[in-house]
Design an enzyme around this catalytic site. Structure first.
Site, PDB file in Angstrom:
ATOM      1  N   LYS A 173       3.933   9.544  -6.292  1.00 23.36           N
ATOM      2  CA  LYS A 173       5.164   9.453  -5.476  1.00 23.36           C
ATOM      3  C   LYS A 173       6.424   9.952  -6.265  1.00 23.36           C
ATOM      4  CE  LYS A 173       3.805   7.217  -1.199  1.00 23.36           C
ATOM      5  NZ  LYS A 173       4.323   6.247  -0.212  1.00 23.36           N
TER       6      LYS A 173
ATOM      7  N   ARG B 291      -3.714   2.109  -2.382  1.00 25.97           N
ATOM      8  CA  ARG B 291      -3.790   3.474  -1.951  1.00 25.97           C
ATOM      9  C   ARG B 291      -3.775   4.444  -3.043  1.00 25.97           C
ATOM     10  NH1 ARG B 291      -0.872   7.576   0.845  1.00 25.97           N
ATOM     11  NH2 ARG B 291      -1.949   8.757   2.323  1.00 25.97           N
TER      12      ARG B 291
END
Length: 289
Positions: A221, A255
């Site tokens: 991210k 995840r």
């Protein structure tokens, strides 16, 4: 034994649960549509399962801004994908969607978990999950998916996120979702600056203390890239480190894009932690003798 109840599956929460990311999109921030074509999608699904994924998380619309994807288009992307994975692999299936209509369709063909980044913005979402006995992920977000949040402000960041998530859990349970089927996610990069996402990662324990399984979705991210000055394809080790930091605070579900690397890292932490506990027990026994 604490378990995550996902329809006919019970996942043991005494060990890390790894969720492999598998997008059927053309514009994902990381894979750029590499698995949109069905044969490549299935090949990647096989890789994730072989590498140790407990859950395969299938998505048809990326979280960030981009071309509008209609309900019909999302259904066309994810329903056949869920059917194929359910038929081929013995693995739990999550679908990354905030639309209750999509959740209904994928649960009908074999999915187990609805991963909703909107914080249940669709009021029918948890009702649909309850009807199938499925699990849900409640994620913190300030605005809506795909809407830029350029100046996010919080009075008390960790408390605000925790309060929001507990409210969404309560709603899910009131709608009939099994409390043991609810997972919470702080929502890194969703209405958070880099410093806010880092702070939430560092205070994962605050969410763990709610008693609900905490999902960590930090893989590749932006907050990791901005912190370290890394491009999207250079964040593998930072992602594994973020997962490891969260595991040391008690997180349960991860995840990730790199299933194999994450599994190895988290299994190492678990093994070292178990060895330390065994050594401590042995030391206590020796002292008592």
């Amino acid at each position: 034994m604490r378990t995550l109840r996902l329809r006919d599956r019970n996942l043991d929460l005494s060990r890390p649960i790894v969720m492999g990311i598998l997008n059927r999109t053309t514009d994902s921030f990381f894979d750029k549509g590499s698995y949109y074509h069905f044969d490549l999608f299935l090949r990647k699904a096989d890789e994730l399962v072989v590498d140790g994924a407990d859950i395969v998380d299938i998505g048809g619309v990326k979280a960030g801004p981009g071309e509008e994807i209609t309900l019909e288009a999302e259904l066309d992307r994810v329903v056949p994908a869920v059917q194929a994975v359910a038929a081929r692999f013995d693995v739990a299936i999550s679908v990354d969607t905030w639309r209750s209509e999509v959740l209904d369709a994928v649960l009908e063909v074999g999915a187990h978990l609805g991963n909703d980044i909107s914080g249940f913005g669709d009021l029918n979402y948890t009702k649909v999950a309850a009807r199938y006995g499925a699990g849900v992920v409640a994620t913190h977000i300030r605005l809506k998916p795909r809407v830029p949040d350029l100046n996010p402000h919080y009075d008390y960041l960790a408390d605000d996120v925790r309060t929001f998530l507990l409210d969404r859990v309560e709603r899910a349970v009131q709608d009939g979702v099994d409390p043991h089927a609810v997972v919470i996610d702080a929502g890194f990069d969703l209405g958070k600056t880099t410093s806010q996402s880092l702070a939430l990662l560092g205070t994962t324990q605050r969410l763990v203390d709610t008693g609900f399984p905490v999902l960590i979705s930090a893989s590749n991210k932006g907050f990791l890239g901005e912190t370290l000055g890394l491009g999207v394809t250079e964040r593998r080790m930072a992602s594994i480190c973020a997962a490891s930091i969260a595991m040391l605070q008690g997180a349960s579900v991860y995840r990730v894009h790199d299933v194999r690397g994450t599994v190895k890292a988290l299994d190492t932490i678990a093994a070292l932690r178990g060895h330390a506990l065994d050594s401590r027990d042995h030391q206590l026994s020796a002292n008592e003798a």
